[in-house]
Design a protein around this motif. Structure first.
Motif, mmCIF file in Angstrom:
data_model
loop_
_atom_site.group_PDB
_atom_site.id
_atom_site.type_symbol
_atom_site.label_atom_id
_atom_site.label_comp_id
_atom_site.label_asym_id
_atom_site.label_seq_id
_atom_site.Cartn_x
_atom_site.Cartn_y
_atom_site.Cartn_z
ATOM 1 N N VAL A 113 17.492 -30.631 -1.711
ATOM 2 C CA VAL A 113 17.164 -31.641 -2.722
ATOM 3 C C VAL A 113 15.766 -31.401 -3.279
ATOM 4 C CG1 VAL A 113 16.794 -34.115 -3.117
ATOM 5 C CG2 VAL A 113 18.710 -33.351 -1.717
ATOM 6 N N TYR A 114 14.827 -31.062 -2.408
ATOM 7 C CA TYR A 114 13.445 -30.830 -2.845
ATOM 8 C C TYR A 114 13.365 -29.628 -3.797
ATOM 9 C CZ TYR A 114 8.346 -30.753 -2.399
ATOM 10 O OH TYR A 114 6.997 -30.813 -2.664
ATOM 11 N N ARG A 115 14.162 -28.604 -3.552
ATOM 12 C CA ARG A 115 14.177 -27.448 -4.441
ATOM 13 C C ARG A 115 14.837 -27.795 -5.782
ATOM 14 N NH1 ARG A 115 17.297 -22.364 -2.195
ATOM 15 N NH2 ARG A 115 15.664 -22.555 -0.615
ATOM 16 N N SER A 116 15.879 -28.635 -5.760
ATOM 17 C CA SER A 116 16.578 -28.990 -6.990
ATOM 18 C C SER A 116 15.765 -29.911 -7.891
ATOM 19 C CB SER A 116 17.916 -29.662 -6.656
ATOM 20 O OG SER A 116 18.740 -28.799 -5.897
ATOM 21 N N LEU A 117 14.769 -30.598 -7.339
ATOM 22 C CA LEU A 117 13.940 -31.470 -8.165
ATOM 23 C C LEU A 117 13.027 -30.687 -9.099
ATOM 24 C CD1 LEU A 117 12.932 -34.255 -5.616
ATOM 25 C CD2 LEU A 117 14.419 -34.503 -7.608
ATOM 26 N N GLY A 118 12.834 -29.411 -8.851
ATOM 27 C CA GLY A 118 12.004 -28.591 -9.723
ATOM 28 C C GLY A 118 10.536 -28.659 -9.343
ATOM 29 N N ASN A 119 9.768 -27.753 -9.905
ATOM 30 C CA ASN A 119 8.334 -27.683 -9.621
ATOM 31 C C ASN A 119 7.585 -28.523 -10.653
ATOM 32 O OD1 ASN A 119 5.866 -27.019 -8.608
ATOM 33 N ND2 ASN A 119 5.897 -24.885 -9.283
ATOM 34 N N ASN A 120 7.389 -29.810 -10.350
ATOM 35 C CA ASN A 120 6.685 -30.717 -11.253
ATOM 36 C C ASN A 120 5.832 -31.669 -10.434
ATOM 37 O OD1 ASN A 120 8.496 -33.051 -10.541
ATOM 38 N ND2 ASN A 120 9.998 -31.712 -11.512
ATOM 39 N N LEU A 121 5.049 -32.474 -11.137
ATOM 40 C CA LEU A 121 4.114 -33.383 -10.472
ATOM 41 C C LEU A 121 4.814 -34.596 -9.870
ATOM 42 C CD1 LEU A 121 1.193 -33.309 -13.075
ATOM 43 C CD2 LEU A 121 1.376 -32.037 -10.935
ATOM 44 N N LEU A 122 6.000 -34.946 -10.366
ATOM 45 C CA LEU A 122 6.705 -36.133 -9.871
ATOM 46 C C LEU A 122 7.570 -35.853 -8.654
ATOM 47 C CD1 LEU A 122 7.903 -37.812 -13.195
ATOM 48 C CD2 LEU A 122 6.085 -38.583 -11.685
ATOM 49 N N ARG A 123 7.669 -34.592 -8.236
ATOM 50 C CA ARG A 123 8.608 -34.261 -7.166
ATOM 51 C C ARG A 123 8.247 -34.950 -5.858
ATOM 52 N NH1 ARG A 123 9.856 -28.049 -5.578
ATOM 53 N NH2 ARG A 123 7.571 -27.999 -5.420
ATOM 54 N N ARG A 124 6.986 -35.028 -5.516
ATOM 55 C CA ARG A 124 6.598 -35.663 -4.247
ATOM 56 C C ARG A 124 6.847 -37.168 -4.264
ATOM 57 N NH1 ARG A 124 0.934 -32.641 -2.440
ATOM 58 N NH2 ARG A 124 1.795 -30.517 -2.391
ATOM 59 N N ARG A 125 6.783 -37.764 -5.436
ATOM 60 C CA ARG A 125 7.072 -39.192 -5.518
ATOM 61 C C ARG A 125 8.576 -39.450 -5.499
ATOM 62 N NH1 ARG A 125 4.684 -42.438 -10.551
ATOM 63 N NH2 ARG A 125 2.769 -41.562 -9.642
ATOM 64 N N LEU A 126 9.348 -38.594 -6.138
ATOM 65 C CA LEU A 126 10.796 -38.796 -6.180
ATOM 66 C C LEU A 126 11.437 -38.594 -4.818
ATOM 67 C CD1 LEU A 126 11.640 -36.888 -9.503
ATOM 68 C CD2 LEU A 126 11.213 -39.322 -9.197
#
Length: 205
Positions: A113-126
């Motif tokens: 799931v963490y890889r599918s969220l993409g490399n962006n600034l919101l990933r740690r919050r999502l």
């Protein structure tokens, strides 16, 4: 004269659901890790909502159950290597997926799931709205908040011992077995024991 449509209660509730954070649940039993991660990441980021924007945090909560029964294609459990680097001397490690799954049954689902969220600034919050459980048991406050069940990404097939006698009788007969044929799941074979080689000059018992 312009006509103005009156907003009904159903439309108003749908509008509230768009801006509120819903709780979705999905079963990871016999589901591909990569396909499951892409679907869960879509709901965590809010891409299923018409108000989605890449820089807006409008996603929902997702509860994933039965993470210990998650699946991978073919020999991916052995050949999928996860690289870890803590930026310390001798901290680099390449660990296969099956070792990570034995240590933590929920870690493979988290990484996909963490890889599918993409490399962006919101990933740690999502990713903070992702709730993983190794089996079907979960706390009461999580169960009370669930309002939607997501469809699985793959169809769960039945095992051969889960079919009833009526369903087996409807199967087309390709080979006709003899009357004394033993089926593995109906009757277990007794262990014949270890073969002992006779000593020269001694008769077999």
């Amino acid at each position: 004269m312009s006509f103005r449509r009156v907003v009904s209660r159903f439309d108003r509730v749908n509008q509230w659901l768009q801006f509120s954070r819903q709780w979705h649940v999905i079963d990871a039993n016999q589901q591909d890790a990569e396909l499951l991660g892409e679907k869960v990441a879509r709901y965590l980021a809010g891409k299923h909502k018409p108000i989605y924007h890449p820089e807006t945090d409008c996603g929902d909560h997702v509860v994933v159950t039965n993470c210990k029964d998650i699946a991978m294609h073919a020999f991916d459990w052995k050949h999928t290597i996860y690289k870890f680097n803590m930026e310390y001397p001798k901290s680099k490690a390449d660990i296969p997926a099956w070792q990570i799954h034995e240590y933590d049954p929920c870690r493979i689902a988290f990484l996909s799931v963490y890889r599918s969220l993409g490399n962006n600034l919101l990933r740690r919050r999502l990713i903070q709205r992702l709730h993983l459980f190794p089996d079907s048991e979960m706390p009461d406050f999580v169960r009370k908040n669930i309002g939607n069940q997501l469809r699985q990404v793959q169809e769960v097939v039945k095992r051969s011992d889960e079919y009833t006698e009526e369903e087996r009788a409807k199967f087309p007969k390709i080979v006709k077995f003899a009357d004394g044929h033993v089926v593995d799941w109906e009757k277990s074979q007794q262990n014949p024991g270890r073969h002992a080689k006779p000593v020269p000059g001694q008769k077999e018992k």
